[in-house]
Design a protein around this motif. Structure first.
Motif, PDB file in Angstrom:
ATOM      1  N   VAL A 177      -7.987  29.133  22.730  1.00 32.86           N
ATOM      2  CA  VAL A 177      -7.134  28.526  23.756  1.00 32.86           C
ATOM      3  C   VAL A 177      -7.953  27.572  24.621  1.00 32.86           C
ATOM      4  O   VAL A 177      -7.551  26.427  24.892  1.00 32.86           O
ATOM      5  N   CYS A 178      -9.119  28.034  25.042  1.00 26.11           N
ATOM      6  CA  CYS A 178      -9.969  27.218  25.908  1.00 26.11           C
ATOM      7  C   CYS A 178     -10.520  26.002  25.169  1.00 26.11           C
ATOM      8  O   CYS A 178     -10.716  24.944  25.778  1.00 26.11           O
ATOM      9  N   ASP A 179     -10.745  26.125  23.870  1.00 25.38           N
ATOM     10  CA  ASP A 179     -11.183  24.979  23.081  1.00 25.38           C
ATOM     11  C   ASP A 179     -10.106  23.889  23.081  1.00 25.38           C
ATOM     12  O   ASP A 179     -10.412  22.697  23.198  1.00 25.38           O
ATOM     13  N   VAL A 180      -8.856  24.300  22.920  1.00 21.57           N
ATOM     14  CA  VAL A 180      -7.755  23.329  22.946  1.00 21.57           C
ATOM     15  C   VAL A 180      -7.639  22.695  24.329  1.00 21.57           C
ATOM     16  O   VAL A 180      -7.481  21.471  24.460  1.00 21.57           O
ATOM     17  N   ALA A 181      -7.731  23.510  25.378  1.00 24.74           N
ATOM     18  CA  ALA A 181      -7.658  22.975  26.738  1.00 24.74           C
ATOM     19  C   ALA A 181      -8.770  21.966  26.995  1.00 24.74           C
ATOM     20  O   ALA A 181      -8.557  20.935  27.649  1.00 24.74           O
ATOM     21  N   ALA A 182      -9.960  22.248  26.467  1.00 27.66           N
ATOM     22  CA  ALA A 182     -11.080  21.314  26.628  1.00 27.66           C
ATOM     23  C   ALA A 182     -10.773  19.981  25.959  1.00 27.66           C
ATOM     24  O   ALA A 182     -11.071  18.913  26.514  1.00 27.66           O
ATOM     25  N   ALA A 183     -10.179  20.035  24.766  1.00 27.06           N
ATOM     26  CA  ALA A 183      -9.823  18.794  24.067  1.00 27.06           C
ATOM     27  C   ALA A 183      -8.775  18.004  24.843  1.00 27.06           C
ATOM     28  O   ALA A 183      -8.766  16.765  24.806  1.00 27.06           O
ATOM     29  N   TRP A 214      -2.793  27.125  15.345  1.00 27.01           N
ATOM     30  CA  TRP A 214      -2.858  26.251  14.170  1.00 27.01           C
ATOM     31  C   TRP A 214      -3.560  24.911  14.407  1.00 27.01           C
ATOM     32  O   TRP A 214      -3.782  24.157  13.459  1.00 27.01           O
ATOM     33  N   ALA A 215      -3.911  24.616  15.617  1.00 24.69           N
ATOM     34  CA  ALA A 215      -4.525  23.325  15.915  1.00 24.69           C
ATOM     35  C   ALA A 215      -5.895  23.193  15.240  1.00 24.69           C
ATOM     36  O   ALA A 215      -6.787  24.016  15.458  1.00 24.69           O
ATOM     37  N   THR A 216      -6.061  22.177  14.444  1.00 21.61           N
ATOM     38  CA  THR A 216      -7.342  21.863  13.810  1.00 21.61           C
ATOM     39  C   THR A 216      -8.042  20.766  14.613  1.00 21.61           C
ATOM     40  O   THR A 216      -7.461  20.179  15.534  1.00 21.61           O
ATOM     41  N   ASP A 217      -9.262  20.466  14.232  1.00 23.83           N
ATOM     42  CA  ASP A 217      -9.961  19.358  14.878  1.00 23.83           C
ATOM     43  C   ASP A 217      -9.181  18.056  14.710  1.00 23.83           C
ATOM     44  O   ASP A 217      -9.175  17.204  15.608  1.00 23.83           O
ATOM     45  N   ALA A 218      -8.509  17.907  13.592  1.00 28.67           N
ATOM     46  CA  ALA A 218      -7.718  16.693  13.354  1.00 28.67           C
ATOM     47  C   ALA A 218      -6.550  16.604  14.329  1.00 28.67           C
ATOM     48  O   ALA A 218      -6.240  15.522  14.847  1.00 28.67           O
ATOM     49  N   HIS A 219      -5.880  17.735  14.571  1.00 32.74           N
ATOM     50  CA  HIS A 219      -4.802  17.746  15.574  1.00 32.74           C
ATOM     51  C   HIS A 219      -5.336  17.365  16.954  1.00 32.74           C
ATOM     52  O   HIS A 219      -4.731  16.564  17.676  1.00 32.74           O
ATOM     53  N   LEU A 220      -6.463  17.957  17.321  1.00 34.32           N
ATOM     54  CA  LEU A 220      -7.011  17.726  18.657  1.00 34.32           C
ATOM     55  C   LEU A 220      -7.457  16.277  18.823  1.00 34.32           C
ATOM     56  O   LEU A 220      -7.237  15.674  19.882  1.00 34.32           O
ATOM     57  N   SER A 221      -8.058  15.721  17.805  1.00 30.25           N
ATOM     58  CA  SER A 221      -8.461  14.319  17.870  1.00 30.25           C
ATOM     59  C   SER A 221      -7.241  13.403  17.989  1.00 30.25           C
ATOM     60  O   SER A 221      -7.252  12.421  18.753  1.00 30.25           O
TER      61      SER A 221
END
Length: 270
Positions: free
Chosen positions: A113-119, A76-83
């Motif tokens: 998953v890897c996108d979130v880890a990168a953030a 569920w993580a969006t770009d807004a969550h990651l930022s």
């Protein structure tokens, strides 16, 4: 024994699995997992709530954390969550040792998953990954392309040989996140497991449990897991990767015992 200056002790986010249930988790792990996801998911409140989690770890004396998927889920993580997560971490000067949890069934899942880890600016993915069995080549390609390491966490495995078989020859991107408590549950010496797993150990979740055959965690040194023996094996092999303090009780806030566990690890390794 080498000092813990060779590695940073981190606060495992999953320690708080029962937090959103007011420390009364009566229906097992997924009850707490679901409650945590429901609590953190709304983007309107995410930054404040994620910040409170990070502040709790900092107040407990940790500069490094393991972010659990209950607190920031790739589903569920969006770009807004990651930022927002990045703002929280940067503002507090906190590093992320690993992204911890369950990592999906497909290569597309695993890419996210890897996108979130990168953030989160973390290399280690410590947990369970069904996608590795479903699409091994796809997962390996993503790991190599993104510079990530998948550290498989032991739960049902009864011997290190089972983990080593899953890693195979892909040591460059596959390894293990040793959960010392689960080795204790399975009746296998976690110290022996660390020695036998050797260079494949990419993360260590230091956890103690009250009795073999069950999985009731406790402060390090109060249970049946040879924690000091684990630390000696880590020193002997020159391990300098991440090490988390993990303690996930169903019915109370573990943070005071996590703080005491950290104090004991520092004493044992001084």
């Amino acid at each position: 024994m080498t000092s813990t200056e060779t590695y940073e002790l981190s606060y495992m986010g999953a320690n708080l699995v029962a937090q959103q249930l007011a420390w009364n988790m009566t229906e097992g792990w997924m009850q707490g997992d679901d409650a945590a996801n429901a609590y953190y998911r709304p983007v309107e409140t995410f930054e404040e709530r994620f910040g409170a989690f990070v502040d709790l770890a900092v107040e407990a004396g940790f500069k490094t954390i393991d972010v659990w998927t209950g607190q920031l889920n790739w589903t569920w993580a969006t770009d807004a969550h990651l930022s927002a997560a990045r703002r929280v971490l940067d503002a507090r000067g906190v590093q992320v040792a690993s992204y911890a949890g369950s990592f999906g069934k497909t290569a597309d899942d695993f890419q996210r998953v890897c996108d979130v880890a990168a953030a989160l600016n973390t290399t280690i993915l410590g947990g369970i990954c069904e996608a590795l069995a479903q699409d091994r080549e796809g997962v390996l390609e993503i790991l190599r392309r993104t510079g990530r390491i998948l550290a498989l966490e032991n739960h049902p495995e009864k011997t290190p040989a089972e983990i080593l078989a899953r890693i195979g020859d892909d040591h460059d991107v596959l390894g293990t996140a040793v959960d010392t408590g689960w080795w204790g549950t399975q009746g296998y010496s976690a110290a022996d497991a660390i020695r036998e797993l050797g260079a494949t150990v990419k993360h260590v979740h230091l956890k103690d449990i009250k009795a073999e055959g069950a999985h009731e965690s406790c402060a390090l040194g109060d249970g049946v897991v040879p924690i000091e023996g684990c630390l000696k094996e880590m020193a002997a092999m020159g391990y300098n990767g991440p090490v988390s303090i993990e303690h996930e009780p169903d019915t109370y806030d573990p943070t005071p015992e996590v703080i005491e566990s950290k104090r004991r690890v520092l004493a044992w390794t001084s």
